[in-house]
Scaffold this active site. Structure first.
Site, PDB file in Angstrom:
ATOM      1  N   TYR A  66       0.847  -1.196   0.000  1.00 47.52           N
ATOM      2  CA  TYR A  66       0.000   0.000   0.000  1.00 47.52           C
ATOM      3  C   TYR A  66       0.884   1.248   0.000  1.00 47.52           C
ATOM      4  O   TYR A  66       1.534   1.577   0.996  1.00 47.52           O
ATOM      5  CB  TYR A  66      -0.914   0.039   1.223  1.00 47.52           C
ATOM      6  CG  TYR A  66      -1.870  -1.129   1.354  1.00 47.52           C
ATOM      7  CD1 TYR A  66      -2.201  -1.921   0.257  1.00 47.52           C
ATOM      8  CD2 TYR A  66      -2.451  -1.435   2.577  1.00 47.52           C
ATOM      9  CE1 TYR A  66      -3.081  -2.994   0.390  1.00 47.52           C
ATOM     10  CE2 TYR A  66      -3.343  -2.491   2.714  1.00 47.52           C
ATOM     11  CZ  TYR A  66      -3.646  -3.268   1.619  1.00 47.52           C
ATOM     12  OH  TYR A  66      -4.519  -4.322   1.760  1.00 47.52           O
ATOM     13  N   SER A 214     -13.310  -4.714   2.573  1.00 47.68           N
ATOM     14  CA  SER A 214     -14.351  -4.111   1.718  1.00 47.68           C
ATOM     15  C   SER A 214     -15.755  -4.516   2.161  1.00 47.68           C
ATOM     16  O   SER A 214     -16.595  -4.891   1.330  1.00 47.68           O
ATOM     17  CB  SER A 214     -14.129  -4.488   0.249  1.00 47.68           C
ATOM     18  OG  SER A 214     -12.940  -3.917  -0.245  1.00 47.68           O
ATOM     19  N   LEU A 216     -18.067  -2.700   2.916  1.00 48.46           N
ATOM     20  CA  LEU A 216     -19.018  -1.734   2.371  1.00 48.46           C
ATOM     21  C   LEU A 216     -19.017  -1.747   0.843  1.00 48.46           C
ATOM     22  O   LEU A 216     -19.455  -0.793   0.200  1.00 48.46           O
ATOM     23  CB  LEU A 216     -18.690  -0.324   2.879  1.00 48.46           C
ATOM     24  CG  LEU A 216     -18.834  -0.129   4.396  1.00 48.46           C
ATOM     25  CD1 LEU A 216     -18.391   1.264   4.801  1.00 48.46           C
ATOM     26  CD2 LEU A 216     -20.273  -0.384   4.828  1.00 48.46           C
ATOM     27  N   GLY A 217     -18.525  -2.847   0.271  1.00 46.90           N
ATOM     28  CA  GLY A 217     -18.530  -2.958  -1.183  1.00 46.90           C
ATOM     29  C   GLY A 217     -17.741  -1.855  -1.855  1.00 46.90           C
ATOM     30  O   GLY A 217     -18.188  -1.267  -2.835  1.00 46.90           O
ATOM     31  N   ARG A 218     -16.545  -1.565  -1.300  1.00 49.64           N
ATOM     32  CA  ARG A 218     -15.685  -0.484  -1.809  1.00 49.64           C
ATOM     33  C   ARG A 218     -16.430   0.849  -1.838  1.00 49.64           C
ATOM     34  O   ARG A 218     -16.236   1.669  -2.731  1.00 49.64           O
ATOM     35  CB  ARG A 218     -15.127  -0.829  -3.188  1.00 49.64           C
ATOM     36  CG  ARG A 218     -14.422  -2.167  -3.224  1.00 49.64           C
ATOM     37  CD  ARG A 218     -13.698  -2.441  -4.518  1.00 49.64           C
ATOM     38  NE  ARG A 218     -13.234  -3.823  -4.528  1.00 49.64           N
ATOM     39  CZ  ARG A 218     -12.167  -4.278  -3.874  1.00 49.64           C
ATOM     40  NH1 ARG A 218     -11.431  -3.448  -3.182  1.00 49.64           N
ATOM     41  NH2 ARG A 218     -11.831  -5.554  -3.937  1.00 49.64           N
ATOM     42  N   PHE A 220     -19.582   1.329  -2.307  1.00 51.08           N
ATOM     43  CA  PHE A 220     -20.806   1.329  -3.107  1.00 51.08           C
ATOM     44  C   PHE A 220     -22.045   1.192  -2.228  1.00 51.08           C
ATOM     45  O   PHE A 220     -23.086   1.822  -2.491  1.00 51.08           O
ATOM     46  CB  PHE A 220     -20.758   0.198  -4.134  1.00 51.08           C
ATOM     47  CG  PHE A 220     -21.750   0.341  -5.251  1.00 51.08           C
ATOM     48  CD1 PHE A 220     -21.397   0.972  -6.432  1.00 51.08           C
ATOM     49  CD2 PHE A 220     -23.043  -0.153  -5.140  1.00 51.08           C
ATOM     50  CE1 PHE A 220     -22.311   1.115  -7.474  1.00 51.08           C
ATOM     51  CE2 PHE A 220     -23.961  -0.011  -6.165  1.00 51.08           C
ATOM     52  CZ  PHE A 220     -23.592   0.625  -7.337  1.00 51.08           C
TER      53      PHE A 220
END
Length: 339
Positions: A66, A214, A216-218, A220
Site C-alpha cells: 500500500y 471491503s 461496504l462494497g468499496r 458502493f
C-alpha cells in the site's frame, strides 16, 4: 482528546480463544490513506488514525504494497506518537509492484518472507507484528514453504500470529497444518458472499478467525454514489468491473434494498451493511477502510445497530449470493484470489 462514542469498545477474538488475538470488534483498513482511492493527505489520515484509537478501534490493517511502504510508515508515525501497546497491527507481504503501477507479481519465496517481514518492522518502527498475512498465494510455490518461513518468524518473536488472504479451502487446510492460521482475510459483504461457499465453514471447523475487507462494497453500499463520475480521476474503482457503465447502474438496485431497510432501522446504509457483516458471527472482524473522520465515526456506530432474524432473512432474500453485476476485480487484480 475527543469524547468516546463507547464507554468500552467491544472486542472479539481471532483464532482459538485460549491463544487467539483479541482485537477491537471493528478494525480500520488503512490502504486508502496511501493510494487507490484518490489523493492522499497524511495530516488528515493521522487525524483519523488518532481518532480511531480514541474511539477504541485499535485493530489497524496495512500492507507493504500500500503506497509501496508509505502506509506502513504512516502507521509507524502513529506508533511513535501513541506507543506500540495502543494498537494491534496487521500487515501483509507477497504482492510486488512497480511505483505507480497496478500490475503485480506474487512472491512467496521463503527468503522473501523474512526479508519482507524485516522491512515491514523497520517501516513500522516496531519489533513485532501482531498479525502477518500472506497477501496473495503464488500458484507456483507450495503453501507449505511460506508457512514454514512464517512459523520461524513466530518462534523468533517477530510475528505473533499468522494470517492468509483470499484462499480456497484446500490451501487453507494445508496452511493450517503447517502452523496455526489465526485469521483468513477475504472480501465479504452484502454484494460479495463468496466466503460462504466453503472458506467460512472451514474457518469455524479449524478455529480460524475471519476478517472481511471491503465490507461496504468499496463504498458502493453506502449509497453515496450515483455514477462513476463521483470518483476521483485516479480512483482505481473507475476501472473496477462493478463500477463500469452498465454494471454500475444495475448494482444500484442492491443499494436501494440497503437504503430502504436502513431507513426502517433509523441508521445509515453504511451502518446497516456493516451490521449485517458483524451479525454473521462473533468470530468475524470487519475492517472498513476510510481516511475521513466522519466516515470513521459513522462506521463505529454500526455496533449500535441490531438486526433481528427477520431483518437478516429479508436481506438474504433481497440480496442472495451472486447478486452483484461484474467481477470482483479486473483480471490483474484477481491474481492470487481463491487459490
Amino acid at each position: 482528546m475527543s469524547e468516546p462514542i463507547f464507554h468500552s469498545f467491544p472486542t472479539r477474538t481471532l483464532g482459538t480463544v485460549d491463544d487467539g488475538l483479541q482485537v477491537s470488534a471493528l478494525g480500520l483498513g488503512c490502504m486508502g490513506m496511501s493510494e487507490f482511492y484518490g489523493a492522499r493527505d497524511d495530516a488528515q489520515s493521522m487525524e483519523t488514525l488518532n481518532r480511531a484509537l480514541d474511539l477504541g478501534i485499535t485493530f489497524l490493517d496495512t500492507a507493504d504494497t500500500y503506497g509501496l511502504g508509505h502506509n506502513e510508515e504512516l502507521i509507524g508515525r502513529l506508533i511513535a506518537e501513541r506507543g506500540r501497546d495502543a494498537m494491534k497491527i496487521a500487515t501483509k507481504f507477497g504482492i510486488q509492484r512497480e511505483k505507480g503501477a497496478y500490475a503485480r507479481d506474487l512472491n512467496n519465496d521463503p527468503a522473501y518472507v523474512r526479508t519482507a517481514c524485516e522491512a515491514s518492522l523497520r517501516r513500522l518502527g516496531t519489533d513485532r507484528i501482531d498479525l502477518f498475512y500472506i497477501h496473495r498465494v503464488a500458484s507456483d510455490r507450495p503453501i507449505e514453504e511460506p508457512m514454514s518461513a512464517l512459523a520461524k518468524l513466530v518462534a523468533e518473536g517477530k510475528v505473533r500470529h499468522v494470517g492468509i488472504c483470499e484462499v480456497g479451502t484446500e490451501t487453507l487446510r494445508r496452511a493450517h497444518a503447517v502452523h496455526p492460521v489465526t485469521a483468513l482475510q477475504s472480501e465479504y459483504s452484502l454484494w460479495t458472499r463468496d466466503p460462504e461457499d466453503g472458506p467460512l465453514a472451514l474457518c469455524r471447523e479449524l478455529g480460524i478467525g475471519f476478517v472481511p475487507y471491503s465490507p461496504l462494497g468499496r463504498g458502493f453500499l453506502t449509497g453515496q454514489m450515483t455514477s462513476a463520475d463521483d470518483l476521483d480521476d485516479d480512483d482505481f474503482r473507475r476501472a473496477h468491473p462493478r463500477f463500469t457503465d452498465g454494471n454500475f447502474q444495475s448494482n444500484l438496485s442492491i443499494v436501494g434494498h440497503v437504503k430502504r431497510l436502513a431507513a426502517e432501522k433509523d441508521c445509515t446504509p453504511a451502518q446497516l451493511a456493516l451490521a449485517w457483516v458483524l451479525a454473521q458471527g462473533q468470530d468475524i472482524v470487519p475492517i472498513p477502510g476510510t481516511k475521513r473522520l466522519a466516515y470513521l465515526e459513522e462506521n463505529a456506530r454500526a455496533l449500535d445497530v441490531t438486526l433481528t432474524p427477520g431483518d437478516l432473512d429479508q436481506l438474504d432474500r433481497l440480496m442472495p449470493p451472486g447478486i452483484a453485476h461484474g467481477e470482483r476485480y479486473t483480471a490483474e487484480g484477481m491474481k492470487g484470489v481463491n487459490v
